[in-house]
Each structure stands twice: as structure tokens, then as C-alpha cells.
Write a protein that holds these residues in place. Structure first.
Motif: not given
Length: 292
Positions: A199, A203-204, A207
Motif C-alpha cells: 500500500g 501510495s508513493q 503521489k
């Protein structure tokens, strides 16, 4: 006359005794074997009144209903080498009374020992190829179907049809419970940590993609703004040049007045020049209008 009545009464009593020893009833919930000198003469499954030879023939009654046998806990080794103590209940029906009598005997309870060995053997074989998670999940139905099929095949030779085999309880051995629970907890923690790591990575990545898209959008917007600004300034310069060509005197006056506005509009600017400086000439006297 009295002798005839006595003889008739005695004969009636004898007939009643013979009839009582010859006639018997079969209920809806049983099936009967007529046995003569230890050999089965005939099976009877239809309910109602039936007859047999008195004295030399006997009847053996067997239950026709569903019967259940609860077997004690058995320790089995699963496919992942884990151990379980399993309690089972087997539901069956006697469908061939003659074969049942020949294989088991006249007492229905004698089937318990045979069922115990057959169910235990099938339980060990089937569960030995499955893991603990299979037994504790919805896959248990498949396991029980396989066990029931094997038990039913073997018990057909005993005149018995297996309706169902169910696991009532499956417990870990007491000495292994804590160790297995610790391993299961560690496995769950590992899966949770992996899920969190995946996860965080997702997420990185999201982003980074968003930041890249933002940078591209801002750069495109700035490039467009610079282009528009350059075009506007070029258009303004062109307009100024045309205006200057049409009336140089007016354009000179307008530029000077615009300079006054830029310098003195705030009210805090200071300008040190000589009184006769040509730049402030329009503050001393208004510009002459064309034709004056």
C-alpha cells in the motif's frame, strides 16, 4: 355335551396359542427378518400383519429410520503436518437387512465398532491431503463429501447406506495449541506487513505520478502564459509604433504623462532635479494642443 364344550374350548385355546405364536406385526419404522434355525428364511419390509411357523421360526427386528453414531475424538495429521483432534457424527440407514444380519449380526449397536474403524480410516486418508486452513474454511464441505463417499462405498458391503458424515468439533492438541496459534499470528502479521508495504509503495507511486503531472501542467501553463505575454507585448509595441507614427507629438506627451503617473501615483516618491529640468515641463505649464 359338557365333554364336547370342554373339548371345543380346549381346541379354541390351542388355536389361539398357535395363532399368537404364528402371527406378528411389522410397524412403519422397522424391517424384520424371519429366521429358522439361525438361517434367514425371508426379509420383510412391508408393514402390517404377517405369519411365521410357530416355535421353529423367530423374528429379528431392525430399525428402518435414520440412525446416528457419535464417534470419539481421533487425532489426525493434516497435509501441512499439523495435528487435529476431530470428533465426528455419522448418520446412516440399514438398507439391506439380510446383508446387515450376515455381516454384523442381529444387534444394530454392533455397527458402531465397524463404523468407527471405517470412518477413522477415511478421515485420516482425506484430511492427510488437506491443510488446516482448508478444514477451517468453506472448503470443509468438499472434504466431508469425500469422506462420506469413501465410507459409503465401504459400508455398502454391510447393508448400510451412509447419509452424512459431519465434523462436530476440530480442536488442536493442547500441547501444540500455543505454538500453532503463535505461528498463525506471525503469518497474519507477515501478510499484514506485506499489505502495508504494498500500500505504501502504491501510495508513493500515485503521489509521484500526480507530482509529475502537476509539474507538466504548471510548465505548460507557464509556457502558454509567456507566449501570450510575449504576443501581447509585441502587439502593444506594434500599437505604440503605429501611434507614434501617426502623431509623434501626442505620443511624446502621453509617454511623459504616463511617466508622471508611474513616479508620483504612490505619493511617497521623491525626485531631485533642477527647476529648469525639461522633464517636469508639463507640471509647470500644460502642453500645447495641436494647432495652437
Amino acid at each position: 355335551m359338557n365333554r364336547i364344550l370342554i373339548a371345543g374350548g380346549a381346541l379354541l385355546v390351542v388355536l389361539l396359542i398357535v395363532a399368537g405364536a404364528s402371527l406378528f406385526t411389522v410397524s412403519q419404522i422397522e424391517q424384520v427378518l424371519v429366521v429358522q434355525f439361525g438361517e434367514v428364511v425371508r426379509p420383510i419390509e412391508d408393514p402390517g400383519l404377517h405369519a411365521k411357523l410357530p416355535v421353529i421360526q423367530n423374528i429379528i427386528s431392525l430399525d428402518k429410520r435414520l440412525l446416528a453414531v457419535e464417534l470419539p475424538g481421533e487425532e489426525v495429521i493434516l497435509g501441512d503436518q499439523r495435528r487435529l483432534i476431530v470428533d465426528t457424527v455419522t448418520v446412516f440407514r440399514i438398507t439391506d437387512p439380510l446383508r446387515f444380519y450376515q455381516a454384523i449380526g442381529p444387534i444394530s449397536e454392533n455397527i458402531r465398532g465397524r463404523l468407527n474403524s471405517v470412518v477413522t480410516g477415511s478421515l485420516r486418508r482425506v484430511m492427510g491431503t488437506n491443510k488446516l486452513l482448508d478444514v477451517l474454511s468453506a472448503d470443509r464441505e468438499r472434504i466431508m463429501t469425500a469422506i462420506r463417499g469413501q465410507v459409503n462405498t465401504e459400508m455398502q458391503n454391510f447393508g448400510v447406506t451412509i447419509v452424512d458424515v459431519r465434523i462436530r468439533r476440530a480442536d488442536l492438541p493442547q500441547e501444540n495449541t500455543q505454538a500453532i496459534l503463535s505461528r498463525m499470528q506471525s503469518e497474519r502479521q507477515r501478510i499484514a506487513a506485506q499489505a502495508r508495504a504494498e500500500g505504501a509503495e502504491a501510495s508513493q507511486r500515485i503521489k509521484a505520478d500526480a507530482e509529475r503531472d502537476r509539474t507538466v501542467l504548471v510548465a505548460d501553463a507557464r509556457a502558454t502564459a509567456d507566449n501570450l505575454r510575449g504576443e501581447g507585448e509585441a502587439e502593444a509595441t506594434h500599437i505604440y509604433a503605429q501611434s507614434f507614427g501617426q502623431d509623434p507629438a501626442f505620443f511624446s506627451i502621453w509617454r511623459t504623462l504616463q511617466g508622471y503617473h508611474d513616479i508620483f501615483a504612490t505619493g511617497s516618491a521623491r525626485l531631485v532635479v533642477s527647476p529648469n529640468n525639461d522633464y517636469l515641463r508639463y507640471l509647470q505649464a500644460p502642453p500645447a494642443m495641436p494647432g495652437q
